[in-house]
Scaffold this active site. Structure first.
Site, PDB file in Angstrom:
ATOM      1  CB  ALA A  73       1.858   1.193  -1.871  1.00 40.87           C
ATOM      2  N   GLY A 113       4.590  -0.269   2.644  1.00 41.60           N
ATOM      3  CA  GLY A 113       5.288   0.997   2.399  1.00 41.60           C
ATOM      4  C   GLY A 113       5.202   1.955   3.582  1.00 41.60           C
ATOM      5  CD  GLU A 116       9.071  -1.090   1.867  1.00 39.25           C
ATOM      6  OE1 GLU A 116       9.862  -1.884   1.351  1.00 39.25           O
ATOM      7  OE2 GLU A 116       8.081  -0.634   1.247  1.00 39.25           O
ATOM      8  CD  GLU A 136       5.013  -4.707   1.204  1.00 37.85           C
ATOM      9  OE1 GLU A 136       4.997  -5.507   2.176  1.00 37.85           O
ATOM     10  OE2 GLU A 136       5.400  -3.531   1.309  1.00 37.85           O
TER      11      GLU A 136
HETATM   12  N1  CO8 Z   1      -4.463   1.175  -0.140  1.00 44.20           N
HETATM   13  C1  CO8 Z   1      -5.625   1.773  -0.420  1.00 44.20           C
HETATM   14  N2  CO8 Z   1      -6.659   1.828   0.445  1.00 44.20           N
HETATM   15  C2  CO8 Z   1      -6.492   1.261   1.639  1.00 44.20           C
HETATM   16  C3  CO8 Z   1      -5.273   0.623   2.001  1.00 44.20           C
HETATM   17  C4  CO8 Z   1      -4.232   0.601   1.052  1.00 44.20           C
HETATM   18  N3  CO8 Z   1      -3.025   0.066   1.319  1.00 44.20           N
HETATM   19  N4  CO8 Z   1      -5.407   0.143   3.259  1.00 44.20           N
HETATM   20  C5  CO8 Z   1      -6.634   0.471   3.660  1.00 44.20           C
HETATM   21  N5  CO8 Z   1      -7.295   1.144   2.698  1.00 44.20           N
HETATM   22  C6  CO8 Z   1      -8.654   1.695   2.736  1.00 44.20           C
HETATM   23  C7  CO8 Z   1      -9.686   0.574   2.595  1.00 44.20           C
HETATM   24  O1  CO8 Z   1      -9.894   0.265   1.247  1.00 44.20           O
HETATM   25  C8  CO8 Z   1     -10.879   1.218   3.250  1.00 44.20           C
HETATM   26  O2  CO8 Z   1     -11.439   2.136   2.352  1.00 44.20           O
HETATM   27  P1  CO8 Z   1     -13.083   2.212   2.166  1.00 44.20           P
HETATM   28  O3  CO8 Z   1     -13.555   2.647   3.520  1.00 44.20           O
HETATM   29  O4  CO8 Z   1     -13.256   3.239   1.100  1.00 44.20           O
HETATM   30  O5  CO8 Z   1     -13.520   0.834   1.817  1.00 44.20           O
HETATM   31  C9  CO8 Z   1     -10.268   2.037   4.389  1.00 44.20           C
HETATM   32  O6  CO8 Z   1      -8.907   2.228   4.032  1.00 44.20           O
HETATM   33  C10 CO8 Z   1     -10.325   1.326   5.714  1.00 44.20           C
HETATM   34  O7  CO8 Z   1      -9.734   0.063   5.541  1.00 44.20           O
HETATM   35  P2  CO8 Z   1     -10.462  -1.301   5.943  1.00 44.20           P
HETATM   36  O8  CO8 Z   1     -11.934  -1.146   5.848  1.00 44.20           O
HETATM   37  O9  CO8 Z   1      -9.823  -2.399   5.171  1.00 44.20           O
HETATM   38  O10 CO8 Z   1     -10.053  -1.378   7.489  1.00 44.20           O
HETATM   39  P3  CO8 Z   1      -9.850  -2.674   8.358  1.00 44.20           P
HETATM   40  O11 CO8 Z   1      -9.687  -2.171   9.741  1.00 44.20           O
HETATM   41  O12 CO8 Z   1     -10.927  -3.671   8.099  1.00 44.20           O
HETATM   42  O13 CO8 Z   1      -8.487  -3.330   7.844  1.00 44.20           O
HETATM   43  C11 CO8 Z   1      -6.176  -3.308   7.170  1.00 44.20           C
HETATM   44  C12 CO8 Z   1      -7.294  -2.613   7.971  1.00 44.20           C
HETATM   45  C13 CO8 Z   1      -5.882  -4.682   7.763  1.00 44.20           C
HETATM   46  C14 CO8 Z   1      -4.939  -2.422   7.285  1.00 44.20           C
HETATM   47  C15 CO8 Z   1      -6.618  -3.471   5.690  1.00 44.20           C
HETATM   48  O14 CO8 Z   1      -7.122  -2.222   5.249  1.00 44.20           O
HETATM   49  C16 CO8 Z   1      -5.508  -3.875   4.767  1.00 44.20           C
HETATM   50  O15 CO8 Z   1      -5.130  -5.026   4.746  1.00 44.20           O
HETATM   51  N6  CO8 Z   1      -4.971  -2.892   4.000  1.00 44.20           N
HETATM   52  C17 CO8 Z   1      -3.925  -3.181   3.023  1.00 44.20           C
HETATM   53  C18 CO8 Z   1      -2.585  -3.332   3.711  1.00 44.20           C
HETATM   54  C19 CO8 Z   1      -1.534  -3.684   2.696  1.00 44.20           C
HETATM   55  O16 CO8 Z   1      -1.584  -4.714   2.033  1.00 44.20           O
HETATM   56  N7  CO8 Z   1      -0.507  -2.832   2.614  1.00 44.20           N
HETATM   57  C20 CO8 Z   1       0.623  -3.058   1.715  1.00 44.20           C
HETATM   58  C21 CO8 Z   1       0.360  -2.372   0.405  1.00 44.20           C
HETATM   59  S1  CO8 Z   1       1.621  -2.757  -0.775  1.00 44.20           S
HETATM   60  C22 CO8 Z   1       2.897  -1.742  -0.328  1.00 44.20           C
HETATM   61  O17 CO8 Z   1       2.864  -1.012   0.618  1.00 44.20           O
HETATM   62  C23 CO8 Z   1       4.112  -1.812  -1.225  1.00 44.20           C
HETATM   63  C24 CO8 Z   1       4.944  -0.571  -1.116  1.00 44.20           C
HETATM   64  C25 CO8 Z   1       6.008  -0.677  -2.146  1.00 44.20           C
HETATM   65  C26 CO8 Z   1       6.746   0.621  -2.382  1.00 44.20           C
HETATM   66  C27 CO8 Z   1       7.564   0.454  -3.620  1.00 44.20           C
HETATM   67  C28 CO8 Z   1       8.316   1.703  -4.021  1.00 44.20           C
HETATM   68  C29 CO8 Z   1       9.054   1.446  -5.366  1.00 44.20           C
END
Ligand code: CO8
Length: 263
Positions: A73, A113, A116, A136
């Site tokens: 997400a 997500g 998922e 999460e």
């Molecule tokens: N949301 C928004 N932006 C993101 C996300 C995300 N989930 N993941 C990455 N990005 C963005 C970063 O902010 C970054 O943007 P910018 O260049 O503008 O700073 C760009 O993507 C590249 O990311 P990173 O620089 O962080 O790249 P890395 O290679 O250093 O790291 C990772 C990659 C490990 C994937 C890291 O980005 C990360 O940890 N991302 C978050 C992952 C996460 O926690 N996902 C779970 C989110 S919660 C969820 O999915 C709940 C769903 C529930 C659904 C419910 C329905 C009812």
């Protein structure tokens, strides 16, 4: 020609019957913004609209642009409110109930997500560099679209708890060992492997394929007796289809190539 949406693109190959939907927010690792969730539904809906007679499009591959499937997400939207409390009307359910089989082609990150979304698809095929997980827990929430439920069924509840409680990013090969991924290939072989798989499914009688999808969904949602009764009912219906006759003819005649029309 298919339309492109703000954050997804679609394409299809009439020869093979395979449609493609690409999540297209590569700069955000295809994080599921509300726009992207809407565009997934819009793209899949449009692909199915090309399917007037039910046979042009026979299976759909979902993939991510830029070398990642989806990092979950869009966390930047969390401050505006929860991603969605409308799970029942979300893209997850839309994919699960989509009439055609959906194959997730997974490279790079497949998290939260994003995982998922992949588990809402009928198949998950990844490359060996892909990483999956449910992070999460680190945000003080749980996977809200069935992540723990899916993994409890695909693997087992203990594995689901391990993945969701640690939030670790795991290699795709472990996902395949656990039954979460159907298959894993070397990065340079993934496209061909997914196309071959998609084309194999697309070449099969469409009514049988759609019915098998429904039957497998029932297997996770009903008791065994009810599921077997459902299978027996639809089996009888399929006995009266042209595609059944076509399959029997192809079995009997050595050089006959069947053409399944979904009738
Ligand atoms: N949301 C928004 N932006 C993101 C996300 C995300 N989930 N993941 C990455 N990005 C963005 C970063 O902010 C970054 O943007 P910018 O260049 O503008 O700073 C760009 O993507 C590249 O990311 P990173 O620089 O962080 O790249 P890395 O290679 O250093 O790291 C990772 C990659 C490990 C994937 C890291 O980005 C990360 O940890 N991302 C978050 C992952 C996460 O926690 N996902 C779970 C989110 S919660 C969820 O999915 C709940 C769903 C529930 C659904 C419910 C329905 C009812």
């Amino acid at each position: 020609m298919p339309t492109d949406f703000e954050t997804t693109t679609i394409a299809f190959d009439e020869e093979t019957g395979v449609g493609y939907l690409t999540l297209n927010r590569p700069d955000a690792l295809n994080a599921l913004s509300s726009q992207l969730r809407e565009d997934i539904v819009a793209g899949l809906r449009e692909l199915n609209e090309y399917n007037d007679d039910g046979v042009v499009m026979r299976t759909v591959v979902v993939e991510g642009a830029g070398g990642n499937f989806c990092a979950g997400a869009d966390i930047t939207e969390f401050e505006e409110g929860p991603p969605t409390t409308e799970v029942d009307r979300s893209h997850y359910r839309f994919i699960r109930e989509y009439p055609l089989p959906v194959i997730a082609k997974i490279r790079g990150y497949c998290l939260g997500g994003g995982l998922e979304t992949a588990m809402s698809c009928d198949f998950r095929i990844a490359d060996t560099d892909a990483r999956f997980g449910l992070p999460e827990v680190d945000l003080g929430i749980i996977p809200g679209a069935g992540g723990v439920q899916f993994i409890s069924r695909l693997a087992n509840p203990s594995v689901a708890k391990e993945i969701a409680m640690t939030g670790e990013h795991l290699p795709a090969e472990r996902g395949a060992e656990l039954g979460i991924f159907n298959d894993v290939h070397a990065p340079d072989e993934l496209d061909a492997a997914v196309d071959e798989f998609a084309e194999t499914i697309a070449s099969k009688p469409p009514l049988s394929v759609r019915t098998i999808k429904k039957s497998a969904t029932m297997a996770t949602q009903t008791g065994l007796r009810e599921g077997i009764e459902y299978d027996a009912d639809v089996f009888e219906t399929l006995l009266w289809t042209d595609d059944h006759k076509e399959g029997v003819r192809a079995f009997a005649e050595d050089d006959y190539e069947p053409e399944f029309q979904g009738k």
